[in-house]
Motif scaffolding. Structure first.
Motif, PDB file in Angstrom:
ATOM      1  N   ASP A   1       0.826  -1.212   0.000  1.00  0.00           N
ATOM      2  CA  ASP A   1       0.000   0.000   0.000  1.00  0.00           C
ATOM      3  C   ASP A   1       0.860   1.262   0.000  1.00  0.00           C
ATOM      4  OD1 ASP A   1      -2.335  -1.517   0.052  1.00  0.00           O
ATOM      5  OD2 ASP A   1      -2.342  -1.597   2.238  1.00  0.00           O
ATOM      6  N   GLY A   2       1.940   1.229  -0.757  1.00  0.00           N
ATOM      7  CA  GLY A   2       2.789   2.399  -0.868  1.00  0.00           C
ATOM      8  C   GLY A   2       3.782   2.564   0.254  1.00  0.00           C
ATOM      9  N   GLN A   3       3.807   1.647   1.220  1.00  0.00           N
ATOM     10  CA  GLN A   3       4.716   1.722   2.352  1.00  0.00           C
ATOM     11  C   GLN A   3       5.922   0.806   2.131  1.00  0.00           C
ATOM     12  OE1 GLN A   3       4.370   3.841   5.009  1.00  0.00           O
ATOM     13  NE2 GLN A   3       2.704   4.641   3.739  1.00  0.00           N
ATOM     14  N   PRO A   4       7.108   1.195   2.640  1.00  0.00           N
ATOM     15  CA  PRO A   4       8.275   0.309   2.531  1.00  0.00           C
ATOM     16  C   PRO A   4       7.971  -1.058   3.125  1.00  0.00           C
ATOM     17  CG  PRO A   4       8.917   2.478   3.308  1.00  0.00           C
ATOM     18  CD  PRO A   4       7.417   2.458   3.325  1.00  0.00           C
ATOM     19  N   ALA A   5       8.413  -2.104   2.442  1.00  0.00           N
ATOM     20  CA  ALA A   5       8.087  -3.454   2.871  1.00  0.00           C
ATOM     21  C   ALA A   5       9.257  -4.382   2.577  1.00  0.00           C
ATOM     22  CB  ALA A   5       6.821  -3.949   2.164  1.00  0.00           C
ATOM     23  N   GLY A   6       9.234  -5.548   3.203  1.00  0.00           N
ATOM     24  CA  GLY A   6      10.221  -6.588   2.938  1.00  0.00           C
ATOM     25  C   GLY A   6      11.115  -6.870   4.125  1.00  0.00           C
ATOM     26  N   VAL A   7      11.969  -7.873   3.973  1.00  0.00           N
ATOM     27  CA  VAL A   7      12.911  -8.272   5.012  1.00  0.00           C
ATOM     28  C   VAL A   7      14.108  -7.331   4.981  1.00  0.00           C
ATOM     29  CG1 VAL A   7      14.443 -10.105   5.823  1.00  0.00           C
ATOM     30  CG2 VAL A   7      12.173 -10.678   4.929  1.00  0.00           C
ATOM     31  N   LEU A   8      14.464  -6.797   6.150  1.00  0.00           N
ATOM     32  CA  LEU A   8      15.580  -5.853   6.275  1.00  0.00           C
ATOM     33  C   LEU A   8      16.704  -6.530   7.042  1.00  0.00           C
ATOM     34  CD1 LEU A   8      16.446  -2.805   5.851  1.00  0.00           C
ATOM     35  CD2 LEU A   8      15.712  -2.479   8.221  1.00  0.00           C
ATOM     36  N   LYS A   9      17.762  -6.902   6.330  1.00  0.00           N
ATOM     37  CA  LYS A   9      18.867  -7.646   6.928  1.00  0.00           C
ATOM     38  C   LYS A   9      19.957  -6.684   7.379  1.00  0.00           C
ATOM     39  CE  LYS A   9      22.016 -11.528   5.970  1.00  0.00           C
ATOM     40  NZ  LYS A   9      22.508 -12.469   4.927  1.00  0.00           N
ATOM     41  N   VAL A  10      20.189  -6.628   8.707  1.00  0.00           N
ATOM     42  CA  VAL A  10      21.131  -5.666   9.280  1.00  0.00           C
ATOM     43  C   VAL A  10      22.065  -6.396  10.236  1.00  0.00           C
ATOM     44  CG1 VAL A  10      21.395  -3.515  10.576  1.00  0.00           C
ATOM     45  CG2 VAL A  10      19.360  -3.864   9.158  1.00  0.00           C
ATOM     46  N   SER A  11      23.354  -6.054  10.186  1.00  0.00           N
ATOM     47  CA  SER A  11      24.354  -6.593  11.112  1.00  0.00           C
ATOM     48  C   SER A  11      24.706  -5.540  12.149  1.00  0.00           C
ATOM     49  CB  SER A  11      25.621  -7.010  10.353  1.00  0.00           C
ATOM     50  OG  SER A  11      26.649  -7.363  11.259  1.00  0.00           O
ATOM     51  N   MET A  12      24.914  -5.989  13.393  1.00  0.00           N
ATOM     52  CA  MET A  12      25.292  -5.068  14.473  1.00  0.00           C
ATOM     53  C   MET A  12      25.991  -5.852  15.573  1.00  0.00           C
ATOM     54  SD  MET A  12      21.440  -4.509  15.969  1.00  0.00           S
ATOM     55  CE  MET A  12      20.817  -4.341  14.290  1.00  0.00           C
ATOM     56  N   GLY A  13      26.746  -5.155  16.423  1.00  0.00           N
ATOM     57  CA  GLY A  13      27.398  -5.796  17.546  1.00  0.00           C
ATOM     58  C   GLY A  13      26.386  -6.319  18.552  1.00  0.00           C
ATOM     59  N   VAL A  14      26.777  -7.358  19.292  1.00  0.00           N
ATOM     60  CA  VAL A  14      25.845  -8.028  20.195  1.00  0.00           C
ATOM     61  C   VAL A  14      25.344  -7.075  21.280  1.00  0.00           C
ATOM     62  CG1 VAL A  14      25.527  -9.953  21.774  1.00  0.00           C
ATOM     63  CG2 VAL A  14      26.958 -10.248  19.745  1.00  0.00           C
ATOM     64  N   ALA A  15      26.256  -6.598  22.129  1.00  0.00           N
ATOM     65  CA  ALA A  15      25.842  -5.742  23.240  1.00  0.00           C
ATOM     66  C   ALA A  15      25.342  -4.390  22.754  1.00  0.00           C
ATOM     67  CB  ALA A  15      26.996  -5.560  24.222  1.00  0.00           C
ATOM     68  N   PHE A  16      26.001  -3.832  21.745  1.00  0.00           N
ATOM     69  CA  PHE A  16      25.584  -2.526  21.225  1.00  0.00           C
ATOM     70  C   PHE A  16      24.165  -2.596  20.670  1.00  0.00           C
ATOM     71  CE2 PHE A  16      25.195   0.818  18.077  1.00  0.00           C
ATOM     72  CZ  PHE A  16      25.714   1.915  18.744  1.00  0.00           C
ATOM     73  N   GLY A  17      23.882  -3.636  19.906  1.00  0.00           N
ATOM     74  CA  GLY A  17      22.545  -3.788  19.341  1.00  0.00           C
ATOM     75  C   GLY A  17      21.496  -3.971  20.414  1.00  0.00           C
ATOM     76  N   ARG A  18      21.815  -4.784  21.404  1.00  0.00           N
ATOM     77  CA  ARG A  18      20.857  -5.040  22.487  1.00  0.00           C
ATOM     78  C   ARG A  18      20.578  -3.765  23.280  1.00  0.00           C
ATOM     79  NH1 ARG A  18      23.471  -9.055  24.854  1.00  0.00           N
ATOM     80  NH2 ARG A  18      24.557  -7.683  26.330  1.00  0.00           N
ATOM     81  N   GLU A  19      21.615  -2.974  23.547  1.00  0.00           N
ATOM     82  CA  GLU A  19      21.481  -1.800  24.399  1.00  0.00           C
ATOM     83  C   GLU A  19      20.838  -0.611  23.687  1.00  0.00           C
ATOM     84  OE1 GLU A  19      21.950   0.483  27.932  1.00  0.00           O
ATOM     85  OE2 GLU A  19      22.202  -1.672  27.591  1.00  0.00           O
ATOM     86  N   TYR A  20      21.209  -0.383  22.406  1.00  0.00           N
ATOM     87  CA  TYR A  20      20.811   0.864  21.764  1.00  0.00           C
ATOM     88  C   TYR A  20      19.846   0.699  20.593  1.00  0.00           C
ATOM     89  CZ  TYR A  20      24.659   2.645  24.533  1.00  0.00           C
ATOM     90  OH  TYR A  20      25.489   2.961  25.591  1.00  0.00           O
ATOM     91  N   LEU A  21      19.828  -0.465  19.938  1.00  0.00           N
ATOM     92  CA  LEU A  21      19.010  -0.614  18.739  1.00  0.00           C
ATOM     93  C   LEU A  21      17.715  -1.384  18.978  1.00  0.00           C
ATOM     94  CD1 LEU A  21      21.888  -1.216  16.184  1.00  0.00           C
ATOM     95  CD2 LEU A  21      20.704   0.907  16.729  1.00  0.00           C
ATOM     96  N   VAL A  22      17.776  -2.445  19.770  1.00  0.00           N
ATOM     97  CA  VAL A  22      16.548  -3.186  20.060  1.00  0.00           C
ATOM     98  C   VAL A  22      15.485  -2.284  20.690  1.00  0.00           C
ATOM     99  CG1 VAL A  22      15.555  -5.060  21.429  1.00  0.00           C
ATOM    100  CG2 VAL A  22      17.676  -5.448  20.156  1.00  0.00           C
ATOM    101  N   PRO A  23      15.854  -1.351  21.602  1.00  0.00           N
ATOM    102  CA  PRO A  23      14.823  -0.460  22.156  1.00  0.00           C
ATOM    103  C   PRO A  23      14.151   0.447  21.128  1.00  0.00           C
ATOM    104  CG  PRO A  23      16.744  -0.493  23.595  1.00  0.00           C
ATOM    105  CD  PRO A  23      17.135  -1.202  22.324  1.00  0.00           C
ATOM    106  N   LEU A  24      14.737   0.568  19.927  1.00  0.00           N
ATOM    107  CA  LEU A  24      14.136   1.408  18.891  1.00  0.00           C
ATOM    108  C   LEU A  24      13.090   0.664  18.068  1.00  0.00           C
ATOM    109  CD1 LEU A  24      17.373   3.120  17.481  1.00  0.00           C
ATOM    110  CD2 LEU A  24      15.804   4.011  19.214  1.00  0.00           C
ATOM    111  N   LEU A  25      12.967  -0.654  18.286  1.00  0.00           N
ATOM    112  CA  LEU A  25      12.102  -1.471  17.437  1.00  0.00           C
ATOM    113  C   LEU A  25      10.640  -1.041  17.496  1.00  0.00           C
ATOM    114  CD1 LEU A  25      13.425  -5.139  17.759  1.00  0.00           C
ATOM    115  CD2 LEU A  25      13.137  -3.817  15.659  1.00  0.00           C
ATOM    116  N   ASP A  26      10.135  -0.734  18.687  1.00  0.00           N
ATOM    117  CA  ASP A  26       8.717  -0.373  18.802  1.00  0.00           C
ATOM    118  C   ASP A  26       8.357   0.774  17.865  1.00  0.00           C
ATOM    119  OD1 ASP A  26       8.102  -2.319  20.597  1.00  0.00           O
ATOM    120  OD2 ASP A  26       8.116  -1.017  22.363  1.00  0.00           O
TER     121      ASP A  26
END
Length: 307
Positions: free
Chosen positions: A87-112
């Protein structure tokens, strides 16, 4: 569509430098990729690659074909991405690499917030402390440092990667606080080994006056993960030289204290890497913009600055 499959095999193999790496990106076997490239060569009547047991390199005709076909291929990929939008919105699987602790601390909280804005995107996030092959691994983006800027890869700097000296209050309770980096020689510490090279890091501390001094201490433990180093330091096993991103949480809580304020080491930058395409897929474009915006709004560049 068969011709597109053959074209995919050639373009991705040229970008990745091997049939095996291309196969991982395309979800095929190396034999299938090699067969598709051979079929394309047969249809064109030219040899596109020099093949050996160790390397896959383009012939002169292959270089010319890649140069002429690369941009139309990127436009075609973008067209497919736009057609696949929900419906005109970005779609699909987004494959991203990140550090373990860095991703958990700073990126996972951005998911919502990210999923609220872009519900048709499916994050496929891979947590790894080692630099990845962005193109060969088929990643849409990567966050961290040390990724090679091979052809087809660009970066956006997000924040400085400064390293500071920390220890637990308990460890320092019975010891003299260092006043100069030379005083670290009297302390034990948790050293860091590179998971990519196997070599132990040797840090040079600097200050605002331009002085530079080697950070020498007695290595009591050797770890290859900065988050594990932080936990070992909190348990009183010695000093640790940690990236600010791994230290700020524990400093704020008082579980670690900073030694030698004003002294820090350079570890480059925390960067956002993504393919160098004039027409990025919408899912990648909105992710890049979202991460840059989030780092700015949360003031992470200032929080990670060790100066």
């Amino acid at each position: 569509m068969d011709a597109l499959n053959l074209f995919d095999a050639f373009i991705v193999s040229a970008q990745a430098g091997s049939f095996s790496a291309a196969a991982r990106r395309l979800g095929l076997t190396p034999a299938a990729v090699s067969k598709n490239v051979a079929r394309l060569e047969a249809q064109l009547g030219v040899r596109l690659f020099h093949r050996s047991t160790r390397r896959l390199t383009l012939t002169d005709r292959g270089e010319q074909f890649l140069h002429e076909a690369g941009e139309p291929y990127a436009q075609l990929q973008a067209a497919f991405s736009r057609a696949a939008e929900d419906d005109g919105q970005p779609a699909g699987v987004l494959k991203v690499s990140m550090g373990v602790a860095f991703g958990r601390e700073y990126l996972v909280p951005l998911l919502d917030e990210f999923l609220r804005r872009y519900p048709a995107i499916v994050p496929d996030w891979q947590f790894d402390n080692r630099p990845v092959d962005l193109v060969g691994g088929g990643f849409d983006a990567a966050i961290g440092g040390g990724i090679a800027l091979n052809q087809g890869v660009v970066l956006r700097e997000l924040a400085p990667a400064h390293v500071i000296v920390v220890a637990s209050p308990a460890y320092m309770a019975t010891r003299s606080m260092p006043m100069h980096p030379a005083d670290l020689a009297q302390l034990e510490g948790i050293a860091r080994r590179s998971g990519a090279t196997g070599r132990q890091y040797a840090w040079t501390l600097r200050n605002g006056a331009g002085e530079q001094v080697a950070a020498d201490y007695r290595a009591r433990l050797i770890f290859d993960d900065p988050d594990a180093m932080a936990h070992a330091a909190m348990l009183g096993h010695g000093i640790a030289l940690l990236p600010m991103a791994h230290a700020v949480r524990w400093l704020a809580r008082g579980d670690l204290i900073r030694l030698l304020p004003g002294w820090y080491a350079e570890l480059g930058s925390i960067c956002l890497y993504y393919p160098n395409r004039r027409l990025l897929p919408p899912k990648t474009r909105v992710f890049v913009d979202f991460i840059v915006e989030a780092f700015r709004e949360k003031g992470l560049a200032a929080r990670f600055d060790g100066r």
